[in-house]
Design an enzyme around this catalytic site. Structure first.
Site, PDB file in Angstrom:
ATOM      1  N   ASP A   3       2.468   2.468   2.633  1.00 32.42           N
ATOM      2  CA  ASP A   3       2.442   3.109   3.947  1.00 32.42           C
ATOM      3  C   ASP A   3       3.954   2.796   4.416  1.00 32.42           C
ATOM      4  O   ASP A   3       4.668   1.923   4.243  1.00 32.42           O
ATOM      5  CB  ASP A   3       1.371   2.454   4.673  1.00 32.42           C
ATOM      6  CG  ASP A   3       0.028   3.025   4.309  1.00 32.42           C
ATOM      7  OD1 ASP A   3      -0.163   3.976   3.471  1.00 32.42           O
ATOM      8  OD2 ASP A   3      -1.057   2.458   4.636  1.00 32.42           O
TER       9      ASP A   3
ATOM     10  N   CYS B  49      -1.363  -4.562   7.561  1.00 33.36           N
ATOM     11  CA  CYS B  49      -1.187  -3.506   8.519  1.00 33.36           C
ATOM     12  C   CYS B  49      -0.285  -3.651   9.682  1.00 33.36           C
ATOM     13  O   CYS B  49       0.473  -2.956  10.337  1.00 33.36           O
ATOM     14  CB  CYS B  49      -2.318  -2.854   8.721  1.00 33.36           C
ATOM     15  SG  CYS B  49      -3.553  -2.610   7.282  1.00 33.36           S
TER      16      CYS B  49
ATOM     17  N   CYS C 150       0.993  -1.227   0.170  1.00 28.79           N
ATOM     18  CA  CYS C 150      -0.030   0.039   0.024  1.00 28.79           C
ATOM     19  C   CYS C 150       0.855   1.178   0.073  1.00 28.79           C
ATOM     20  O   CYS C 150       0.343   2.397   0.120  1.00 28.79           O
ATOM     21  CB  CYS C 150      -0.702  -0.052   1.229  1.00 28.79           C
ATOM     22  SG  CYS C 150      -0.015   0.045   2.944  1.00 28.79           S
TER      23      CYS C 150
HETATM   24 FE1  FES Z   1      -1.292   0.182   4.288  1.00 23.72          FE
HETATM   25 FE2  FES Z   1      -2.935  -0.408   6.568  1.00 23.72          FE
HETATM   26  S1  FES Z   1      -3.321  -0.137   4.336  1.00 23.72           S
HETATM   27  S2  FES Z   1      -0.832  -0.242   6.316  1.00 23.72           S
END
Ligand code: FES
Length: 155
Positions: free
Chosen positions: A41, A112, A39
């Site tokens: 992140d 996550c 993602c």
């Molecule tokens: Fe990327 Fe949760 S959607 S860490």
């Protein structure tokens, strides 16, 4: 009727209403940063150790995240859970265990929790584990990606 997903989302919302241990730690002993290829992140975790009863244990843990709400909620739980644990004990905690009161993550949110686990493992070992070789803030890393920082992609 309350579904498991609604229950999980309520717990995440509760955790986000008062997230614990957010922010950089200037006197940290180690720091770990990971980025999720799923993602995009990122999450960084700082650890500070202390001596207690002849054992070196985690005194404090903190985190910064450019991540989703679930990652922030898990990091909040995990950084609370880590207090008082030795590095060896902390290293045995899986992403599922680090979720604490949130319970098991839904399948689409498992990565996550793995982001938090990855940041913890990176802080507990490896090359990029001293505050000196990482930018002081996670946003600093993003602004200066060519620095000495090593951001570890999760598998
Ligand atoms: Fe990327 Fe949760 S959607 S860490």
């Amino acid at each position: 009727m309350v579904t498991a997903m609604n229950d999980f989302e309520d717990k995440v919302r509760d955790a986000l209403s008062d997230p614990k241990n957010q922010g950089e730690m200037s006197d940290a002993d180690s720091v770990g940063t990971v980025g999720s290829p799923d993602c995009g992140d990122m999450l960084r975790m700082w650890l500070k150790f202390t001596e207690k009863d002849g054992r070196k244990v985690i005194d404090r843990a903190s985190f910064q995240s450019f991540g989703c709400q679930t990652a922030i909620a898990v990091a909040s739980m995990a950084t609370e859970m880590l207090k008082g644990k030795t590095a060896e004990e902390a290293a045995t905690l899986s992403a599922n265990e680090l979720t604490g009161d949130l319970g098991p993550l839904p399948p689409m949110k498992i990565h996550c929790g793995q982001l938090v686990e990855g940041a913890l493992r990176n802080a507990l070992g490896g090359e990029a584990t001293t505050p000196e070789n990482q930018a002081p803030t996670l946003s600093g890393d993003l602004q200066k990606p060519q620095g000495k920082v090593r951001i570890v992609p999760l598998d």
